[in-house]
Scaffold this motif. Structure first.
Motif, PDB file in Angstrom:
ATOM      1  N   ALA A  36       0.833  -1.201   0.000  1.00 24.22           N
ATOM      2  CA  ALA A  36       0.000   0.000   0.000  1.00 24.22           C
ATOM      3  C   ALA A  36       0.870   1.254   0.000  1.00 24.22           C
ATOM      4  N   GLU A  37       1.973   1.217   0.783  1.00 26.76           N
ATOM      5  CA  GLU A  37       2.867   2.370   0.842  1.00 26.76           C
ATOM      6  C   GLU A  37       3.537   2.625  -0.510  1.00 26.76           C
ATOM      7  N   ALA A  38       3.819   1.542  -1.253  1.00 22.77           N
ATOM      8  CA  ALA A  38       4.549   1.665  -2.516  1.00 22.77           C
ATOM      9  C   ALA A  38       3.659   2.001  -3.698  1.00 22.77           C
ATOM     10  N   GLU A  39       2.351   1.953  -3.498  1.00 22.14           N
ATOM     11  CA  GLU A  39       1.427   2.136  -4.612  1.00 22.14           C
ATOM     12  C   GLU A  39       1.655   3.486  -5.305  1.00 22.14           C
ATOM     13  N   GLY A  40       1.806   3.429  -6.628  1.00 24.18           N
ATOM     14  CA  GLY A  40       2.001   4.646  -7.406  1.00 24.18           C
ATOM     15  C   GLY A  40       3.445   5.073  -7.540  1.00 24.18           C
ATOM     16  N   HIS A  41       4.384   4.290  -6.961  1.00 27.54           N
ATOM     17  CA  HIS A  41       5.798   4.648  -7.010  1.00 27.54           C
ATOM     18  C   HIS A  41       6.581   3.558  -7.739  1.00 27.54           C
ATOM     19  N   GLU A  42       7.506   3.966  -8.618  1.00 24.45           N
ATOM     20  CA  GLU A  42       8.335   2.997  -9.330  1.00 24.45           C
ATOM     21  C   GLU A  42       9.349   2.348  -8.397  1.00 24.45           C
ATOM     22  N   PHE A  43       9.785   3.095  -7.377  1.00 28.19           N
ATOM     23  CA  PHE A  43      10.782   2.579  -6.434  1.00 28.19           C
ATOM     24  C   PHE A  43      10.255   2.774  -5.024  1.00 28.19           C
ATOM     25  N   GLY A  48       4.672  -0.353  22.872  1.00 28.68           N
ATOM     26  CA  GLY A  48       3.989  -0.788  21.661  1.00 28.68           C
ATOM     27  C   GLY A  48       2.878   0.121  21.205  1.00 28.68           C
ATOM     28  N   SER A  49       2.821   1.334  21.722  1.00 28.37           N
ATOM     29  CA  SER A  49       1.705   2.215  21.375  1.00 28.37           C
ATOM     30  C   SER A  49       1.994   3.099  20.170  1.00 28.37           C
ATOM     31  N   ARG A  50       3.274   3.236  19.793  1.00 26.67           N
ATOM     32  CA  ARG A  50       3.617   4.071  18.650  1.00 26.67           C
ATOM     33  C   ARG A  50       4.611   3.344  17.739  1.00 26.67           C
ATOM     34  N   MET A  51       4.484   3.614  16.456  1.00 26.31           N
ATOM     35  CA  MET A  51       5.334   2.978  15.460  1.00 26.31           C
ATOM     36  C   MET A  51       5.947   4.036  14.552  1.00 26.31           C
ATOM     37  N   LEU A  52       7.232   3.871  14.262  1.00 30.67           N
ATOM     38  CA  LEU A  52       7.947   4.741  13.336  1.00 30.67           C
ATOM     39  C   LEU A  52       8.388   3.929  12.130  1.00 30.67           C
ATOM     40  N   TRP A  53       8.296   4.526  10.946  1.00 31.17           N
ATOM     41  CA  TRP A  53       8.893   3.913   9.759  1.00 31.17           C
ATOM     42  C   TRP A  53       9.372   5.014   8.828  1.00 31.17           C
ATOM     43  N   SER A  54      10.315   4.676   7.946  1.00 29.30           N
ATOM     44  CA  SER A  54      10.804   5.652   6.982  1.00 29.30           C
ATOM     45  C   SER A  54      10.905   5.003   5.612  1.00 29.30           C
ATOM     46  N   VAL A  55      10.752   5.808   4.556  1.00 28.32           N
ATOM     47  CA  VAL A  55      10.727   5.280   3.194  1.00 28.32           C
ATOM     48  C   VAL A  55      11.592   6.145   2.279  1.00 28.32           C
ATOM     49  N   ASP A  56      12.163   5.485   1.273  1.00 27.88           N
ATOM     50  CA  ASP A  56      12.915   6.129   0.199  1.00 27.88           C
ATOM     51  C   ASP A  56      12.194   5.773  -1.099  1.00 27.88           C
ATOM     52  N   LEU A  57      11.786   6.767  -1.855  1.00 29.54           N
ATOM     53  CA  LEU A  57      11.021   6.543  -3.084  1.00 29.54           C
ATOM     54  C   LEU A  57      11.853   6.779  -4.342  1.00 29.54           C
TER      55      LEU A  57
END
Length: 672
Positions: free
Chosen positions: A95-102, A114-123
């Motif tokens: 779902a996060e990658a939808e619409g992105h080539e990379f 466990g109440s908060r979550m962090l994530w990071s992405v490179d497109l």
């Protein structure tokens, strides 16, 4: 330039078009061996079991969790394709990658409760990441978005994000604290490293007591501590920085006292482990593991009652438990002659089990748990290899080549037994090498490799100097003004395989990537007659030009690895004598060469292989190809199916070079 790269891609596709059926066949072989819908072994953190899963047809993984039951630390057995009781989907990469080539995931972290979550992405593939945070109690994505980061993680209480940013040369140089719910303008700079030779990184001790700030060049390091009760406090150096001294720190509590375990090379080439008081780290040192030449200590991780130690001896990795009080090492033993074992997936300060990873050239990746009370090993999962794979059908062994200066260079061999033992008859060989940064190529399983093994190819790894397989001196003897040893070692390994009847030059293809791509370019100039083909991935082939330019990513920090040709005439002359682009020759016949690169690679710029390929052709090389991924970085394309197709392209090219493009898996075994 873009038009030129597109033209190179079109030319490569035209020249390899006859392999399109084989590429698809190899892709389908790889796909048929993988359980596409699968789950990882859950890891307990606090009151939850965390795991990842994949779904057939989906490029990216899905991160999930389910509630833990009390004090039961035995991971639940999850069945692929069946619903998991109480499953919460934390992050769906598709779902996060939808619409992105990379799409590439960077950080993934959770608060202690466990109440908060962090994530990071490179497109893009640039290795610059955008950080996001979600409240897992409400499912709400917080408004806090942090752009252009490197590392990122939550403070244990989940109230703030600690992250790094890079300078203009792509060097991580500043550590920041962002309090959730505030503007980015209010972020606090916790530390800045001005020296261009040093990279900055950070982490939190397993005890959750300290923030550790790590500063490192290739040969020097320094670590600073911050008590997490006040993350904005002034960081305290553990040991002051000294040129040539490397060390790492972890926190232990021994008999109620806060101690720091420090792994260092101060007067200890292969490293020594000492314990110091956290209140006086520059005071008395208690030696826990003394320096032992040939036993390269690699890593120490502290737990409540013991520490884990990973080290190398006699060219092999080992894993052990260290008793804080006695200093005794309890080595975890395994039966195979070649293997890799390591500790992984142990976020908790204390648990009754210790998670390990295990693999070999013939044993698929295996998740083990060591029961601390009994020492018994429990196999929690072994990577399934579909299609009737049997490890007994394959062999592995280590042989030794003699380098020109007399050094004994290890070579690992893997083969399918039905085609005969190595040396019984000339067989095709795929020879792989790296040889830089003290990075070791340890035994590891690959489903993709089976497409070559099952066609009779022997896979070989040349453990050349510049790597770390044989200890720190092995690395020292393959860097700076001794770098040529890396190249002559690889040539010696290839010659050994020819001299012992394992293969012949027409049936040997060489491969290496990044710094291993420099190795490929160098051996192409040194001994082109030894190879039927050479595959160079994201190859560092214009090394002198890059290392002369301090404005480029990685240049200044690389001077400790290669030398500084900008300020040292001897280094300049030495590098000019081996760097592949500078030494392309018009008096030799080059074998077929395939260079793979990516447009957004910030580590080895695409211009290096593009220039190299052009120079090779100008010198008369007849069969040189360049393939450039237009939406990828140093690690290649994103998505597992895309990655399989890229590797199928490379495998098909290698099989063609080896004269096996028309062979079917096991065909030679069947005919015999």
């Amino acid at each position: 330039m873009l038009a030129h790269l597109e033209a190179e891609n079109a030319y490569t596709e035209a020249r390899t078009g006859h392999l399109s059926v084989l590429r698809e066949q190899v892709f389908q072989e790889v796909k048929s061996r993988v359980r596409e819908t699968d789950l990882s072994v859950p890891t307990r953190r606090g009151d939850w079991w965390y795991y990842g899963r994949t779904e057939e047809g989906a490029q990216y993984g899905i991160q999930c969790r389910t509630a833990a039951a009390g004090d039961d630390w035995t991971p639940p057995v999850l069945e692929p394709g069946l619903p998991v009781d109480g499953e919460q989907i934390l992050l769906d990469g598709n779902a996060e990658a939808e619409g992105h080539e990379f799409f590439s995931m960077g950080a993934f972290d959770l608060s202690e409760d466990g109440s908060r979550m962090l994530w990071s992405v490179d497109l893009e593939g640039s290795e610059l990441y955008t950080v996001h945070v979600r409240d897992l109690t409400t499912g709400e994505r917080l408004a806090d978005v942090i752009e252009n980061t490197g590392q990122a993680f939550l403070t244990p209480d989940g109230l703030a994000v600690i992250y790094t940013t890079r300078d203009e040369a792509w060097r991580p140089d500043t550590l920041w604290l962002h309090t959730l719910g505030t503007s980015a303008a209010e972020d606090v700079a916790l530390f800045h490293e001005p020296d261009e030779r040093f990279w900055l990184g950070a982490g939190i001790t397993r005890s959750r007591k300290y923030l550790v700030i790590g500063l490192g060049s290739k040969i020097t390091s320094e670590e600073l501590l911050v008590d997490l009760s006040d993350p904005t406090a002034q960081p305290t150096p553990v040991w002051p920085r000294r040129d040539g001294v490397e060390y790492s720190v972890d926190h232990a509590v021994v008999d109620g006292e806060d101690r720091l375990l420090i792994l260092h090379n101060d007067g200890a080439l292969d490293f020594e482990l000492v314990s110091v008081a956290a209140s006086d780290p520059q005071g008395e040192r208690r030696v826990l593991l003394p320096h032992a030449p040939g036993r390269r200590l690699l890593d120490v991780d502290c737990f409540r009652d013991f520490a884990t130690v990973e080290y190398r001896a006699e060219g092999m990795p080992h894993a052990a438990l260290l008793d804080y009080r006695s200093g005794e090492l309890d080595v975890v033993e395994f039966d195979e002659p070649l293997y890799e074992a390591y500790f992984s997936g142990n976020p908790e300060w204390h648990s009754p089990f210790l998670r390990m990873g295990y693999t070999s050239f013939v044993t698929p990746s295996t998740v083990l748990e060591l029961e601390l009370a009994t020492g018994k090993k429990h196999v929690r999962k072994q990577m399934p290899v579909l299609g009737g794979y049997d490890p007994a059908d394959y062999g592995q062994q280590r042989v030794w080549a003699s380098a020109p200066d007399g050094a004994r260079v290890p070579i690992s061999l893997v083969w399918k037994r039905s085609f005969g033992e190595p040396g019984a008859a000339v067989r095709p060989v795929h020879l792989y090498g790296y040889g830089s940064y003290e990075h070791s190529i340890d035994p590891g399983f690959s489903t993709m490799r089976l497409s070559m093994l099952d066609r009779g190819v022997i896979f070989a790894v040349a453990h050349v100097r510049g790597g770390g397989e044989m200890g720190r001196q092995w690395y020292e003897d393959g860097k700076e003004l001794r770098k040529r040893n890396t190249f002559t070692d690889f040539v010696a390994c290839a010659q050994h395989l020819v001299d012992t009847g394992v293969t012949d030059p027409q049936h040997m293809v060489a491969e290496g990537g990044s710094a291993g791509g420099l190795l490929m370019g160098a051996v192409a100039n040194l001994a082109p007659e030894l190879f039927g083909g050479i595959l160079a991935g994201v190859p560092f082939v214009d090394a002198l030009t890059s290392i002369l330019d301090p404005s480029l990513p990685l240049t200044v920090v690389e001077w400790d690895e290669w030398g500084d040709p900008l300020h040292d005439a001897e280094v300049y002359a030495y590098m000019k004598g081996y760097t592949p682009y500078e030494n392309v020759r018009d008096d030799i016949a080059y074998p077929p060469i395939l260079a793979m690169t990516s447009l957004n690679d910030t580590r080895v710029l695409y211009v290096e292989p593009a220039k190299w390929v052009s120079a090779l052709r100008h010198a008369g090389a007849k069969d040189v190809l360049l393939k450039c991924e237009m939406s990828a970085g140093h690690g290649g394309v994103s998505g597992r199916y895309n990655a399989w197709r890229d590797r199928a392209f490379e495998i098909a090219w290698m099989l063609d070079v080896l004269g096996l493009a028309g062979d079917q898996p096991n065909s030679a075994a069947a005919s015999s």
